[in-house]
Design a protein around this motif. Sequence first.
Motif, PDB file in Angstrom:
ATOM      1  N   ALA A 154      47.355  39.141  34.661  1.00  0.00           N
ATOM      2  CA  ALA A 154      48.092  39.116  35.644  1.00  0.00           C
ATOM      3  C   ALA A 154      49.249  39.443  36.660  1.00  0.00           C
ATOM      4  O   ALA A 154      49.868  39.725  37.556  1.00  0.00           O
ATOM      5  N   ARG A 155      48.732  41.244  35.716  1.00  0.00           N
ATOM      6  CA  ARG A 155      49.236  42.103  36.722  1.00  0.00           C
ATOM      7  C   ARG A 155      48.469  42.862  37.587  1.00  0.00           C
ATOM      8  O   ARG A 155      49.465  43.685  38.698  1.00  0.00           O
ATOM      9  N   ILE A 156      47.473  42.498  37.724  1.00  0.00           N
ATOM     10  CA  ILE A 156      46.670  43.519  38.785  1.00  0.00           C
ATOM     11  C   ILE A 156      47.073  42.381  40.664  1.00  0.00           C
ATOM     12  O   ILE A 156      47.475  41.495  40.728  1.00  0.00           O
ATOM     13  N   ARG A 157      47.154  43.108  40.964  1.00  0.00           N
ATOM     14  CA  ARG A 157      47.801  43.294  42.239  1.00  0.00           C
ATOM     15  C   ARG A 157      46.678  43.583  43.396  1.00  0.00           C
ATOM     16  O   ARG A 157      47.609  43.640  44.737  1.00  0.00           O
ATOM     17  N   CYS A 158      45.814  43.489  43.342  1.00  0.00           N
ATOM     18  CA  CYS A 158      44.889  43.754  44.449  1.00  0.00           C
ATOM     19  C   CYS A 158      43.706  42.758  44.329  1.00  0.00           C
ATOM     20  O   CYS A 158      43.235  42.478  42.999  1.00  0.00           O
ATOM     21  N   PRO A 159      42.598  42.247  45.712  1.00  0.00           N
ATOM     22  CA  PRO A 159      41.263  42.215  44.712  1.00  0.00           C
ATOM     23  C   PRO A 159      40.338  42.595  43.839  1.00  0.00           C
ATOM     24  O   PRO A 159      40.713  43.716  43.486  1.00  0.00           O
ATOM     25  N   VAL A 160      39.556  41.856  43.432  1.00  0.00           N
ATOM     26  CA  VAL A 160      38.964  42.460  42.690  1.00  0.00           C
ATOM     27  C   VAL A 160      37.386  41.784  42.604  1.00  0.00           C
ATOM     28  O   VAL A 160      37.026  40.614  42.952  1.00  0.00           O
ATOM     29  N   TRP A 161      36.376  42.982  42.583  1.00  0.00           N
ATOM     30  CA  TRP A 161      35.310  42.816  42.988  1.00  0.00           C
ATOM     31  C   TRP A 161      34.142  43.247  42.022  1.00  0.00           C
ATOM     32  O   TRP A 161      34.616  44.416  42.161  1.00  0.00           O
ATOM     33  N   ALA A 162      33.376  42.676  41.175  1.00  0.00           N
ATOM     34  CA  ALA A 162      32.786  42.758  40.323  1.00  0.00           C
ATOM     35  C   ALA A 162      31.147  42.757  41.210  1.00  0.00           C
ATOM     36  O   ALA A 162      30.265  41.394  40.772  1.00  0.00           O
ATOM     37  N   GLY A 163      30.267  43.691  40.327  1.00  0.00           N
ATOM     38  CA  GLY A 163      28.759  42.934  40.293  1.00  0.00           C
ATOM     39  C   GLY A 163      27.692  43.142  39.341  1.00  0.00           C
ATOM     40  O   GLY A 163      28.186  43.891  38.031  1.00  0.00           O
ATOM     41  N   VAL A 164      26.828  42.649  39.028  1.00  0.00           N
ATOM     42  CA  VAL A 164      25.968  42.468  37.794  1.00  0.00           C
ATOM     43  C   VAL A 164      24.749  42.088  37.686  1.00  0.00           C
ATOM     44  O   VAL A 164      24.165  41.354  39.323  1.00  0.00           O
ATOM     45  N   GLY A 165      23.268  42.706  36.967  1.00  0.00           N
ATOM     46  CA  GLY A 165      22.575  42.040  37.256  1.00  0.00           C
ATOM     47  C   GLY A 165      22.670  40.615  36.587  1.00  0.00           C
ATOM     48  O   GLY A 165      23.531  40.440  35.240  1.00  0.00           O
ATOM     49  N   SER A 166      22.287  39.961  37.059  1.00  0.00           N
ATOM     50  CA  SER A 166      21.128  38.955  36.030  1.00  0.00           C
ATOM     51  C   SER A 166      20.685  38.849  35.204  1.00  0.00           C
ATOM     52  O   SER A 166      20.509  37.740  34.000  1.00  0.00           O
ATOM     53  N   LEU A 232      33.064  46.586  50.598  1.00  0.00           N
ATOM     54  CA  LEU A 232      34.676  45.285  49.873  1.00  0.00           C
ATOM     55  C   LEU A 232      35.403  46.565  50.823  1.00  0.00           C
ATOM     56  O   LEU A 232      36.753  46.642  50.787  1.00  0.00           O
ATOM     57  N   LEU A 233      35.363  48.619  50.633  1.00  0.00           N
ATOM     58  CA  LEU A 233      36.650  48.995  51.152  1.00  0.00           C
ATOM     59  C   LEU A 233      36.666  49.291  53.068  1.00  0.00           C
ATOM     60  O   LEU A 233      37.644  49.093  52.582  1.00  0.00           O
ATOM     61  N   ALA A 234      35.106  48.925  52.949  1.00  0.00           N
ATOM     62  CA  ALA A 234      35.747  48.763  54.989  1.00  0.00           C
ATOM     63  C   ALA A 234      36.927  47.387  54.961  1.00  0.00           C
ATOM     64  O   ALA A 234      37.694  47.610  55.891  1.00  0.00           O
ATOM     65  N   GLU A 235      36.700  46.231  54.477  1.00  0.00           N
ATOM     66  CA  GLU A 235      37.805  45.325  54.324  1.00  0.00           C
ATOM     67  C   GLU A 235      38.943  45.696  53.401  1.00  0.00           C
ATOM     68  O   GLU A 235      39.561  44.806  54.206  1.00  0.00           O
ATOM     69  N   CYS A 236      39.113  46.008  52.225  1.00  0.00           N
ATOM     70  CA  CYS A 236      40.269  46.607  51.954  1.00  0.00           C
ATOM     71  C   CYS A 236      41.103  47.735  52.430  1.00  0.00           C
ATOM     72  O   CYS A 236      42.340  47.676  52.000  1.00  0.00           O
ATOM     73  N   LEU A 237      40.104  48.677  51.971  1.00  0.00           N
ATOM     74  CA  LEU A 237      40.618  49.807  52.687  1.00  0.00           C
ATOM     75  C   LEU A 237      40.146  50.620  53.265  1.00  0.00           C
ATOM     76  O   LEU A 237      39.114  52.172  53.620  1.00  0.00           O
ATOM     77  N   PRO A 238      40.449  50.164  54.955  1.00  0.00           N
ATOM     78  CA  PRO A 238      39.951  50.488  55.827  1.00  0.00           C
ATOM     79  C   PRO A 238      39.991  52.184  56.483  1.00  0.00           C
ATOM     80  O   PRO A 238      40.980  52.818  56.081  1.00  0.00           O
ATOM     81  N   VAL A 239      38.921  52.693  57.256  1.00  0.00           N
ATOM     82  CA  VAL A 239      39.321  53.865  57.097  1.00  0.00           C
ATOM     83  C   VAL A 239      39.788  54.187  59.246  1.00  0.00           C
ATOM     84  O   VAL A 239      38.988  53.384  60.015  1.00  0.00           O
TER      85      VAL A 239
END
Length: 241
Positions: A154-166, A232-239
Amino acid sequence: MTTITTRTVQYPADGLVMTGHLAFPAGVDRGPAVLLGPEGPGLSDVERRRADALAELGYVALAFDLHGGRYLSEPEEMLARCLPLLADPDRMRGIGHAALDVLRAEPRSDPDRIAAIGYGTGGAIGLELGRDGVDLRVIGTVNGLTTGRPGEAARIRCPVWAGVGSEDPIMPPAQREAFTTEMQTAGVDWRLMTYGGAVHAFHHPPVNHTVLPGVEHHPQHAHRAWHDIVALLAECLPVTS
């Protein structure tokens, strides 16, 4: 190709002297920064090249160390260090905070615009920084779909993206479900990308040493996962120029 600059940095963490790899984009201005965590064996040229690639995109990137400058190529030695580490959120946070302090102190980094991207153990450390309430713009983890202590997500203050092999036997469906349940219960803005047919560490190029069962490179999905992280970075942390 954009001109970048790199520098080796040393700093204390977990009772060791860590050796990280900093990469900077061209110019002198402050910009968004990425904390980049490696798989269980530790920092290698794979992560250094990823940090360099992020610098070419305009990010200040720190590929951080796990094992005091060592790369643990023997699975037994790697597990002997990583399993206790993964079971100890405070140790993981200590390693993450030490690297984050280095990145924040770098004059080229904008300390208010930092993402944590990690693979395996490095991804788990990024998640623990989030559970510790660190102000990050986004957390991305490939393979490292670990769960934390009850309630702390509940203390996470940002989006979380996770990737995994099926077909990842190290992060099986039950582990993925526990992770997504934790994120959902905590009200986190989360996403899970499943790469069909891939196993553990599918993103990592082939290595010339023994690996754990269930570890294998998947070239197509490795490319896709990197593309997804860049997006993901371009969306949430754009340059911004």
